[in-house]
Enzyme design. Structure first.
Site, PDB file in Angstrom:
ATOM      1  N   GLU A 127       0.858  -1.200   0.000  1.00  0.00           N
ATOM      2  CA  GLU A 127       0.000   0.000   0.000  1.00  0.00           C
ATOM      3  C   GLU A 127       0.884   1.237   0.000  1.00  0.00           C
ATOM      4  O   GLU A 127       2.103   1.135   0.185  1.00  0.00           O
ATOM      5  CB  GLU A 127      -0.946  -0.027   1.207  1.00  0.00           C
ATOM      6  CG  GLU A 127      -2.053  -1.066   1.042  1.00  0.00           C
ATOM      7  CD  GLU A 127      -3.047  -1.113   2.195  1.00  0.00           C
ATOM      8  OE1 GLU A 127      -2.879  -0.383   3.178  1.00  0.00           O
ATOM      9  OE2 GLU A 127      -3.997  -1.913   2.094  1.00  0.00           O
ATOM     10  N   HIS A 250      -8.756   9.648   2.223  1.00  0.00           N
ATOM     11  CA  HIS A 250      -8.383   8.497   1.386  1.00  0.00           C
ATOM     12  C   HIS A 250      -8.566   8.926  -0.063  1.00  0.00           C
ATOM     13  O   HIS A 250      -9.606   9.491  -0.412  1.00  0.00           O
ATOM     14  CB  HIS A 250      -9.271   7.292   1.708  1.00  0.00           C
ATOM     15  CG  HIS A 250      -8.739   6.014   1.150  1.00  0.00           C
ATOM     16  ND1 HIS A 250      -8.717   5.749  -0.200  1.00  0.00           N
ATOM     17  CD2 HIS A 250      -8.189   4.937   1.754  1.00  0.00           C
ATOM     18  CE1 HIS A 250      -8.177   4.554  -0.400  1.00  0.00           C
ATOM     19  NE2 HIS A 250      -7.844   4.035   0.772  1.00  0.00           N
ATOM     20  N   ARG A 296      -0.669   9.156   1.339  1.00  0.00           N
ATOM     21  CA  ARG A 296      -2.062   9.498   1.006  1.00  0.00           C
ATOM     22  C   ARG A 296      -2.331  10.980   0.853  1.00  0.00           C
ATOM     23  O   ARG A 296      -3.117  11.383   0.007  1.00  0.00           O
ATOM     24  CB  ARG A 296      -2.968   8.998   2.125  1.00  0.00           C
ATOM     25  CG  ARG A 296      -3.198   7.561   1.983  1.00  0.00           C
ATOM     26  CD  ARG A 296      -4.362   7.125   2.764  1.00  0.00           C
ATOM     27  NE  ARG A 296      -4.362   5.690   2.575  1.00  0.00           N
ATOM     28  CZ  ARG A 296      -4.882   4.840   3.418  1.00  0.00           C
ATOM     29  NH1 ARG A 296      -5.457   5.275   4.510  1.00  0.00           N
ATOM     30  NH2 ARG A 296      -4.847   3.566   3.171  1.00  0.00           N
ATOM     31  N   HIS A 357     -11.227   9.981   5.827  1.00  0.00           N
ATOM     32  CA  HIS A 357     -11.032   8.552   6.079  1.00  0.00           C
ATOM     33  C   HIS A 357     -10.609   8.238   7.506  1.00  0.00           C
ATOM     34  O   HIS A 357     -11.132   7.305   8.122  1.00  0.00           O
ATOM     35  CB  HIS A 357      -9.976   8.064   5.090  1.00  0.00           C
ATOM     36  CG  HIS A 357      -9.718   6.592   5.127  1.00  0.00           C
ATOM     37  ND1 HIS A 357     -10.707   5.659   4.915  1.00  0.00           N
ATOM     38  CD2 HIS A 357      -8.575   5.891   5.348  1.00  0.00           C
ATOM     39  CE1 HIS A 357     -10.170   4.432   4.987  1.00  0.00           C
ATOM     40  NE2 HIS A 357      -8.896   4.549   5.272  1.00  0.00           N
ATOM     41  N   ARG A 392      -1.094   9.037   8.861  1.00  0.00           N
ATOM     42  CA  ARG A 392      -0.992   7.613   9.162  1.00  0.00           C
ATOM     43  C   ARG A 392      -0.532   6.807   7.935  1.00  0.00           C
ATOM     44  O   ARG A 392      -1.019   7.018   6.823  1.00  0.00           O
ATOM     45  CB  ARG A 392      -2.369   7.095   9.586  1.00  0.00           C
ATOM     46  CG  ARG A 392      -2.431   5.637   9.906  1.00  0.00           C
ATOM     47  CD  ARG A 392      -3.856   5.271  10.213  1.00  0.00           C
ATOM     48  NE  ARG A 392      -4.695   5.485   9.056  1.00  0.00           N
ATOM     49  CZ  ARG A 392      -5.151   4.515   8.280  1.00  0.00           C
ATOM     50  NH1 ARG A 392      -4.889   3.267   8.566  1.00  0.00           N
ATOM     51  NH2 ARG A 392      -5.904   4.786   7.242  1.00  0.00           N
TER      52      ARG A 392
HETATM   53  C1  SIN Z   1      -7.497   0.746   2.213  1.00  0.00           C
HETATM   54  O1  SIN Z   1      -7.810  -0.437   2.064  1.00  0.00           O
HETATM   55  O2  SIN Z   1      -7.127   1.467   1.302  1.00  0.00           O
HETATM   56  C2  SIN Z   1      -7.578   1.332   3.585  1.00  0.00           C
HETATM   57  C3  SIN Z   1      -6.433   0.883   4.389  1.00  0.00           C
HETATM   58  C4  SIN Z   1      -6.200   1.861   5.498  1.00  0.00           C
HETATM   59  O3  SIN Z   1      -6.786   2.932   5.521  1.00  0.00           O
HETATM   60  O4  SIN Z   1      -5.366   1.570   6.363  1.00  0.00           O
END
Ligand code: SIN
Length: 546
Positions: A127, A250, A296, A357, A392
């Site tokens: 991610e 997000h 993000r 988010h 975060r």
């Molecule tokens: C996501 O699945 O993009 C959210 C994961 C997160 O916010 O930690």
């Protein structure tokens, strides 16, 4: 209506992953009451798609996870906390597997995996801002898997009791009772949403695990229940609150008039999805060297900018270059949900927008989940532990919830062993109020708050917009105070009061921080300022403490 006094040893407010894991770890400490304002499973955790970040592969290292967390946190993480959380991860993961959680694997079955831990064959996802794949996941519905397993285990315990459809209204404190000495939390008032009765709960310790506050903003990935209840209650009780200006957006929520808050996991970009303008141009490489996998805040602001440049209401998320069978197997829930809205993830670029988010700040808490109030512990999204700093790192929040729930349980055990003297707790007084506020009035105020936050304290802020937001919030809050005293308390009114307080506090913290850092971006102060490399700590009666 008859008033009730209920006694418990531990009162847990919230039934997401943090609250349930705390309850499980605290069996044996006495009677535990878990209060949830919806059905027990209904929590922000349930909807978490991505997973739990943890170092469980010999291709990864604690140092790398620590470094990624610190970089995303933009100078505000507490390094000791980051190290502790990252290093506690594998043990908590092993515990989840022991409880029955099934994480996606590449070839092995869970049993073999467990025995070989941590050198394993988990299917680790990548991610944003993680320098390598390290996200344990259960396909694309990790929160649902965790929540289900924890709930089933809790329900087997004779010491854990549940109240669903009960909305916590306020904490009961020694200060409010006029008792001398340090302010101590003694319980809470809770509204039974089915009968309208208000119950008085006397507890030897209270654990706030009531989740996030995304509903403060017009567009959010959060479920409707995310109204900042825990943080707002702690604030009213006099607890120190920190870093509320760092609200993470997000980058990729589905843009569709009927899809209220459907998130498209960052793991989709982790598997190669690209962001494109409506005319099909890829744009992220010009904003950050990590392109679609940049932190993000960078991706959310870039999308905001591209939408402003093109005048379009969305950008496109495109993973159509990956094999269709892979997309369907890796993201079965996202695929199925998008189909319901008329999109085929394997063939269509998907319209997406950023949405509120995760709140990186919260109730100021220490390494053992203790807060500035005796008898009050904060975990999950309610807490500001120092792990996230100004922004975060993706999938660090479920990890944080597990690690601090376990530590809170140990702190609560010590606190209960101190055997503080009990105090006489007054039952809730309804006063003379006998009317209900019109649902229309609640809806109207709610919408006004959420529009104001979105327009004035959203992804990009300015000094002028922030002051305008504060002025509006002053007026709305005054109106809500009148309702609160003159009308019967309802779930809608309690939530409205909480989101109004949250919106006001976010605006105040954002005004106070005269710089841009992590998830807080102000056009009038676009750069980070080293003098501001500190937390924003606020307390009701004293204002800003730092
Ligand atoms: C996501 O699945 O993009 C959210 C994961 C997160 O916010 O930690």
């Amino acid at each position: 209506m008859d008033q009730e006094l209920i006694e418990t040893d531990l009162l847990v407010i919230g039934s997401g992953v943090a609250g349930l894991f705390f309850a499980l770890k605290s069996q044996g400490l006495g009677k535990i009451l878990v209060v949830s304002k919806r059905e027990l499973w209904e929590s922000a955790s349930y909807y978490a798609q991505g997973g739990v970040a943890s170092v469980v592969s010999d291709q990864d290292s604690f140092e790398s996870h620590i470094q990624d967390t610190l970089s995303a946190g933009a100078g505000l993480c507490r390094p000791g906390i980051v190290e502790m959380v990252v290093k506690s991860g594998p043990e908590r993961i092993q515990e989840l597997i022991r409880l029955g959680v099934k994480f996606s694997t590449r070839n092995q079955d869970q049993r073999e995996l467990f025995e070989n831990f941590p050198h394993s064959d988990f299917d680790l996802a990548r991610e944003g801002a993680h320098s390598r794949p390290r996200i344990l996941h259960s396909q694309d519905a990790t929160g649902k898997e965790l929540e289900g397993v924890l709930l089933r285990n809790c329900q087997k315990s004779s010491s854990i009791h549940f109240w669903e459809f009960h909305q916590a209204i306020d904490l009961i404190t020694s200060e409010k009772l006029g008792e001398p000495g340090p302010n101590r939390v003694l319980g809470a008032y809770a509204l039974d949403l089915k009968t309208g009765a208000i119950k008085t709960i006397s507890a030897r310790a209270v654990i706030l695990a009531a989740g996030g506050a995304g509903k403060v903003f017009l567009y959010t990935s959060n479920p409707d229940l995310a109204t900042g209840d825990g943080i707002a209650m702690a604030y009213r009780a006099g607890a120190e609150i920190a870093n509320l200006e760092f609200f993470q957006f997000h980058p990729t929520c589905l843009y569709h008039p009927e899809a209220k808050s459907f998130l498209i996991s960052e793991a989709v970009r982790g598997e190669g999805a690209l962001l494109r303008t409506v005319s099909g141009e890829r744009f992220m490489p010009k904003y950050h060297h990590l392109a679609e996998l940049a932190p993000r805040d960078v991706v959310a602001r870039a999308i905001d900018q591209e939408m402003k440049n093109s005048g379009a209401d969305y950008v496109l998320l495109d993973i159509t270059h990956q094999p269709a069978h892979f997309i369907r197997e890796r993201f079965p829930n996202i695929y199925k949900t998008l189909k319901q809205y008329g999109f085929d993830l394997t063939k269509d670029p998907i319209p997406v927008v950023p949405a509120a988010h995760y709140i990186c700040g919260g109730i100021q808490s220490d390494e053992n989940a203790g807060t500035s109030l005796e008898g009050l512990f904060a975990i999950g999204e309610n807490a500001c532990t120092g792990l996230h700093g100004a922004n975060r790192l993706a999938s660090n929040s479920l990890l944080e919830a597990l690690v601090f729930a376990e530590r809170a349980s140990r702190s609560a055990a010590k606190y209960l062993a101190e055997k503080k003297p009990g105090l006489n707790i007054p039952l809730w007084e309804t006063g003379k109020a006998d009317k209900l506020v019109e649902p229309m009035v609640i809806k109207h105020n709610w919408l006004e708050i959420r529009r104001t936050t979105w327009n004035y304290i959203g992804i990009v802020r300015s000094d002028q917009w922030l002051s305008q937001a504060r002025r509006r919030m002053d007026l709305i809050q005054e109106e809500i105070r009148q309702y609160y005293w003159n009308y019967l308390v309802t779930g809608g009114l309690v939530e409205l009061r909480n989101i109004a307080i949250m919106a006001d506090l976010i605006a105040r913290c954002a005004i106070y921080r005269e710089e841009s850092r992590g998830a807080h971006y102000n056009l009038n102060h676009p750069e980070p300022n080293p003098e501001w490399a500190r937390d924003t700590v606020f307390q009701k009666d004293s204002g800003f403490l730092k």
